[in-house]
Structure formats: structure tokens, C-alpha cells
Design an enzyme around this catalytic site. Sequence first.
Site, PDB file in Angstrom:
ATOM      1  N   GLY A  69       0.831  -1.200   0.000  1.00  0.00           N
ATOM      2  CA  GLY A  69       0.000   0.000   0.000  1.00  0.00           C
ATOM      3  C   GLY A  69       0.865   1.249   0.000  1.00  0.00           C
ATOM      4  O   GLY A  69       0.547   2.252  -0.645  1.00  0.00           O
ATOM      5  N   THR A  70       1.975   1.187   0.711  1.00  0.00           N
ATOM      6  CA  THR A  70       2.896   2.324   0.757  1.00  0.00           C
ATOM      7  C   THR A  70       3.415   2.641  -0.637  1.00  0.00           C
ATOM      8  O   THR A  70       3.478   3.812  -1.034  1.00  0.00           O
ATOM      9  CB  THR A  70       4.082   1.998   1.700  1.00  0.00           C
ATOM     10  OG1 THR A  70       3.576   1.830   3.020  1.00  0.00           O
ATOM     11  CG2 THR A  70       5.121   3.107   1.688  1.00  0.00           C
ATOM     12  N   ASN A 152      -7.561   5.091   9.813  1.00  0.00           N
ATOM     13  CA  ASN A 152      -7.146   3.841  10.448  1.00  0.00           C
ATOM     14  C   ASN A 152      -7.164   3.883  11.968  1.00  0.00           C
ATOM     15  O   ASN A 152      -7.152   2.852  12.617  1.00  0.00           O
ATOM     16  CB  ASN A 152      -5.748   3.455   9.960  1.00  0.00           C
ATOM     17  CG  ASN A 152      -4.755   4.591  10.084  1.00  0.00           C
ATOM     18  OD1 ASN A 152      -5.069   5.740   9.774  1.00  0.00           O
ATOM     19  ND2 ASN A 152      -3.555   4.301  10.529  1.00  0.00           N
ATOM     20  N   GLN A 178      -8.000   0.637   4.458  1.00  0.00           N
ATOM     21  CA  GLN A 178      -8.790   0.199   5.617  1.00  0.00           C
ATOM     22  C   GLN A 178     -10.243  -0.097   5.240  1.00  0.00           C
ATOM     23  O   GLN A 178     -10.929  -0.791   5.970  1.00  0.00           O
ATOM     24  CB  GLN A 178      -8.756   1.264   6.725  1.00  0.00           C
ATOM     25  CG  GLN A 178      -7.397   1.463   7.369  1.00  0.00           C
ATOM     26  CD  GLN A 178      -6.920   0.260   8.177  1.00  0.00           C
ATOM     27  OE1 GLN A 178      -7.681  -0.662   8.469  1.00  0.00           O
ATOM     28  NE2 GLN A 178      -5.647   0.253   8.521  1.00  0.00           N
ATOM     29  N   HIS A 200      -3.266  -7.505   2.658  1.00  0.00           N
ATOM     30  CA  HIS A 200      -3.120  -8.080   4.002  1.00  0.00           C
ATOM     31  C   HIS A 200      -4.086  -7.479   5.020  1.00  0.00           C
ATOM     32  O   HIS A 200      -4.224  -7.996   6.127  1.00  0.00           O
ATOM     33  CB  HIS A 200      -1.674  -7.981   4.500  1.00  0.00           C
ATOM     34  CG  HIS A 200      -1.234  -6.624   4.936  1.00  0.00           C
ATOM     35  ND1 HIS A 200      -1.128  -6.284   6.265  1.00  0.00           N
ATOM     36  CD2 HIS A 200      -0.884  -5.529   4.240  1.00  0.00           C
ATOM     37  CE1 HIS A 200      -0.717  -5.031   6.356  1.00  0.00           C
ATOM     38  NE2 HIS A 200      -0.558  -4.551   5.141  1.00  0.00           N
ATOM     39  N   THR A 236       8.556  -7.905 -11.863  1.00  0.00           N
ATOM     40  CA  THR A 236       7.897  -9.153 -12.264  1.00  0.00           C
ATOM     41  C   THR A 236       6.585  -9.301 -11.502  1.00  0.00           C
ATOM     42  O   THR A 236       6.534  -9.094 -10.288  1.00  0.00           O
ATOM     43  CB  THR A 236       8.822 -10.348 -11.952  1.00  0.00           C
ATOM     44  OG1 THR A 236      10.035 -10.172 -12.678  1.00  0.00           O
ATOM     45  CG2 THR A 236       8.182 -11.669 -12.350  1.00  0.00           C
ATOM     46  N   CYS A 324       8.846   5.780  15.841  1.00  0.00           N
ATOM     47  CA  CYS A 324       9.884   6.222  14.914  1.00  0.00           C
ATOM     48  C   CYS A 324      10.749   5.033  14.548  1.00  0.00           C
ATOM     49  O   CYS A 324      10.575   3.944  15.068  1.00  0.00           O
ATOM     50  CB  CYS A 324      10.723   7.340  15.517  1.00  0.00           C
ATOM     51  SG  CYS A 324      12.053   6.771  16.580  1.00  0.00           S
TER      52      CYS A 324
END
Lengths: 386, 358
Positions: A69-70, A152, A178, A200, A236, A324
Amino acid sequence: MTIYLDHAATAPINEAAIDALNIQMRKLGNASSIHNPGRSVRKDVEDARHKLSELIGANPSEIIFTGSGTEANNLAIKGFFWQHPDRNLIVTSAFEHHAILDPVEWLVEHEGAEQVLIPITKAGVIDLDFLRKIVQTRGSEIAVISIMHSNNELGSIQPIAEIVKIAGDIPVHTDAVQSFGKVEFDFAALNVTAATISAHKIGGPLGVAALILKRGLDLTPVLHGGGQEREIRSGTLNAPSIVAFTAAAEYAIANMATNFKKIRELRDYFVTELKKCVTDVSINSITDPALPGIVNATFLGTESDALLLLLDTEGISASAGSACSAGVPRPSHVLVALGLSESDADASLRISIGTTNTKAEIDQVLAILPSVVERARNAFVVSELN
Amino acid sequence: MKLIAAMSGGVDSAVAAARAVEAGHEVIGVHLALSSNPQKYRSGARGCCTIEDSHDARRAADVIGIPFYIWDMAEEFHDGVVENFLSEYSEGRTPNPCLRCNEKIKFAAVLDRAKGLGFDGVITGHYAQMHETEIGRMMYRAIDPTKDQSYVLAVLNTEQLAGAHFPLGDTVKDDVRIEAKRRGLYVANKPDSHDICFVSSGDTAGWLRDRLGSEVGSIVDEAGTKLGEHKGAYTYTIGQRRGLGITVPAAGGEPRYVLKIEPKTNTVVVGSHEALAVTKIIGDRPIWCGPEPVINTEFRGFAQVRAHGSPLPCTYLQTGTEIKVDLDEPLFGLAAGQGLVVYDGDRVVGSATVASTE
């Protein structure tokens, strides 16, 4: 004993996805190869793409598979920004996920972009009047507007259709990781330009997600290489994960209404009982319109990392704000955007209920929580005295 | 017992935690984040709160099989240790931040939080021994004299020591490394930490100059005659001989040493080696690691004034607010602000902060 209450972080993989993954992993062939094994794998990928597109109300060619997703969010933010060299402004909200906020910040620091963060109202939705004003006054400068479909940490669903109307010709991206599979989400009906979904979060495997991008549009790629996905994303094709993603999505959507009702009932029960058994607790999460399973609560006079440690010791998995890179807990920027003080934000937990949770589990959590909160308060009082 | 293991990411704290688990305690690993801006990578001298260190600590906890968390102690560390370090230097004293960190962070903020959360105490990888004796639970030197850290722990009072566990005191460092390897802890060969953890460059003088300024002042002899100039009095150490920046040589050509640092006038006083000799030490802010010695009564023992200094035979007495030490032999070079630790044989009696010397 483990009671998993962190479904918004990642959800347990479902059997349909595991079966699909197992079968596909045994198949040989690169989906981009022209020989028979390659074509066979390509067919599986395209079948999966086709099914997924139906589930999300999109056209098959509108689905660009990515590795996370990032990555999809980075592709949307950077892709739209670079695609419009004459438009310098990126509009997003103060409570987006870091996978949106950080690429925007990177563009500000390295590519001369300017960002505008739309504030959040007490109802946990973006301030539409603020958006209207910025579009009216600076619309021609905006490269993309990116607002998450649901938050989220708060669960609140954002008025995306309204945002699209306000945006007019400006591209609108929505991070729907979400929402997809849990609440109604239809790409065509919402009329957004692009959306991010991820496997996921809905019982699919890790390492596969997608950017849904309207047909005919081009984006400047982030990854360069074989150009497998519309020349916009290279790499790929991850056939086993893509096939399993679709299997998980089919399962989630087929059971969405039942699961929504079940999870929502558990959430409402938990919140009602929580207020009875723990003092000085306030609920930050939003009830309607919202994701069914998100509870965000502030336990006054505690620190979230102490609560998480004690719950973990009791076998209960919950979550707080992000950490962090060294793992140092930080007060949630979402709660701060909602108007909480840093110390209240730091005293808050997110519990995200999912399909596998039961009422018996919620009862166990309710039985343990008062003593956990009490111990966390003891530790907090001691540390404040020093 | 339920114990919190403070895990720095080094080999000692990892083995200490593993031993506590083996001894049957319920152990949770905690890494203390002491900087709000952790450095990404080690460069040169290592700091104690790099991302790499927190990963090493987490990995060690995984191998040992205990839960692991990171506690943010950056604010407490900054206020209690770093600020104190700066203010002590700006007043011409030479503090030891490790003592301060043990007193205010590891066995105060961390121990208190652990107790509040329902734990019984804190385990660290320090080299010191705790023994049950007729007069209670006492702290002794570690058996490895090269690693003994009882000096930096002598700031803990009996209440703090009651919750402190040092599983490595009976082992030499080489054996700890061998044990780490046997246990599959990949930090087995990680170098020891040195220097001051928050001065990541290792250049303490430069670090102080950046924060306290570098105002030029005079270097004078004991008679007050100006011999040269310096850039910040606090970058000098009592007993320092090299790099003084003296332009006027001594008449007899003998070397000169820093005798005194006077922050108010920003003056550094230098003189002969003999002038550094100290036989009487007065320390204030006494802390007792065991029973408080009878007031105004002389005892024989040993004094130690540096982390790896030698035990110096002495007579000491306490007045209630001070510890007074008479050394058998003179000590050369002792600065106000240093920790004064008094031993009865190998047992740690207590500590004080050096206030004045004669």
C-alpha cells in the site's frame, strides 16, 4: 492465550487466500514470458485482475498491482506531482497515514512541492469548507488531492464523493486500504481518479497491493524497469500473491454484510462495557459512518506504551500511535489532528476488532482492562513525581 | 520475580537478561531510548542510542525469548543527565554522567516505572555483585577488576539497590563473551562502549564548546601571572598537561599542569606537579549503599575517585552532610564534581560528590 485486537494493522490470512497462494506458488512461469508456462501464469493473473476489478467497481485495466500500500500511495502522490510540472501544490489531510504524509513531505523537501493539510473536525472528518476554499483560490496549482477513504485510528469514513465534486478537474486519490473489503467501496461510483487497496488488511497475503487508476491516465513511474503494469509500475508480476489477493477479496466481500454487523455489535458492546468498568476513559473513535471495528480510547493518566506492555503480558494485542524508526513511541498525529493534547494522545489505545474475534474474547479483555489501567496509572503517577 | 532487563544492545546486558531468565525469573527486555533524535548509524565512537543498538537489543531479546519494548526516556535523560553535565562543567566541575544516569534514570525513572507496572526490579549488565550479608543486601566489587563498575553504581541508595540485579558480577568479561556466543547472541563480539554516550563524536571538548561557547580567557600561574590564553576554561581537566596553549615557558623548564578552573573569571590556573597533590577530600551529597557509618567516627577503608581508578587506602568519616577522606598517600589531580566512592574492603560503603580538596 492470544486475543488479537489489531486487525487494522494486519488481519489473519484466510483459508481461501492460503489455498490460492499454495496452488499458484507451484506453478512455473513469468507472466511476462511469451512461452506456454508464461502465458498460463499470465492468464491466472489476468483472471485475478478481472475478478478483483468487478469486486471494486473498476475496469480490469485500471488495476496496477504493487508490492505494498505504501508503494501505491507513493506512486499516486509522486506520480501525479511529477505528471503536472505546472502544478506545485499537494492537498491532503492532517490525519493521513505516514505512507501519504511522508512522500508529500519528501516532495516538499526535495522537489520544491508545497503542501496544504486540511484540518479535521471534531466529527473525525476533513473540513470540507477548508477544501472548498483552497480549491476556489488555488485550484489551478493543485497537482493532486489525496484523502483517505477511512481513517485507520478513528474509523471515520470520509466524504469522498463530496470531495470529488469539490475537486472538479483536479485528480483525487484516496487511500482505501482500511475500507476495501470491510465497507462499501466502489471505484466507479465514487468517481475518484485513483485509489489504493491492500491485500493483508482483508485476509490476503503481505507484499501485494494495488493502485486503481482511471483508464487513459498516465503517471510518472517511481520504479523503472520492465514496465509490466501499464508502463507505470515495473517488476515481475507477483502471480501467487495477486491470485491470493483476489481470493481474499472475494471472501471478504461475499461476507462483508455479515461481518460488518458482527464486528459492529462487538465494538458497541465493548465500548458500552468499557465505560462501565474503567473510570476516566474517553472514546475518540467515530461511530457513524465508520469502519465497524475501530475503538480508540484515551485512558487519562496513563502512557500508551505502558498499557500496551501490560496488555501484551496478558496476551492481548492492541496498538497506539506509530513509532519512529528506532522504535520510540510517538503520540498519534491522528489524535493530535483531532484536537487532543499530546499527553492525552499519548494515553490512548486503538483496539481494532476483526472477523475472528468473539464475544468471549471481548469479555476477557473487559475483565483484564481495569487492573491493567490501574497499574499503568500507578507507573504514570510515579514517573510524574520524579 | 518479575524483572525488567534494561538492554542497551550490547553483549553484557544481553547475557545478564539471559541469565535472569535461566534463573527462573519472568523477564521483559526494555531498551531505553535516551535521545529524541536517535542517530541512524554509528560513526566513529559509538553512541548508546542508535537505531542499530535498539535493533541489536531487540534481536537479543528474540534469541533469549523474552518480550521486548522501547521506553522513551529522552526527556528524563536530557533534563537529568545532559543538562546537569552542562551546568556542572559551566561551574568548573568535572561530572561523571554515567553516575548521574544510574542515579536518575536506570535506577530511578526506570525502576520506579517498573515497580508501578508491577515488576519487582531491574536487571542490568553492570559488573558488580550483590550479596546477602548479616547487615543486609550489600554491593561488592565485581570479580573482574578490569570491568568492575561498582564505582558508577555507588550513587544508588539501599532502596534502589534492593530492586537492582547485576547477574554478571561473578564473571570475567571474556567469559561473558564466550557465554554470549554459546547462547547464540550475535552481539557476542560487539565492541565495548566507551566515552560519553551522548557525545557521539567522542570529542567532549568540542561538544562543550558548541554549547557553552568558546570565550577566550587567561591561563595564569599560581601567582596570577598570565602565561597564555584558552578558548573556554571548561574544556580543561584538572591534572591536564598537554595542549595547554602556554606561550611563556616555566623558568626551570619543568612541565606545568592544570591546577584549578575558575569559571567566574574564565581563568585556568596551572602549576607544578607537586601542587596537584591532594591528601584530604571533602565530598557532599552523601549516598549510602548500606548501613550509614556512625557519625563523626573514623573508619579505615579505600577511596576511589575515577571509574577505573585505583582504590586508595584512607581514613574516612561522615558528618551527616559530608564525607571527609584522609588519604594515606597523596593523589595527583582531582576535580570538584568527580564522584568520591568509599569502600570497606570490596564492599561499597557509599559515595559523595567531590566538593573541595586540600
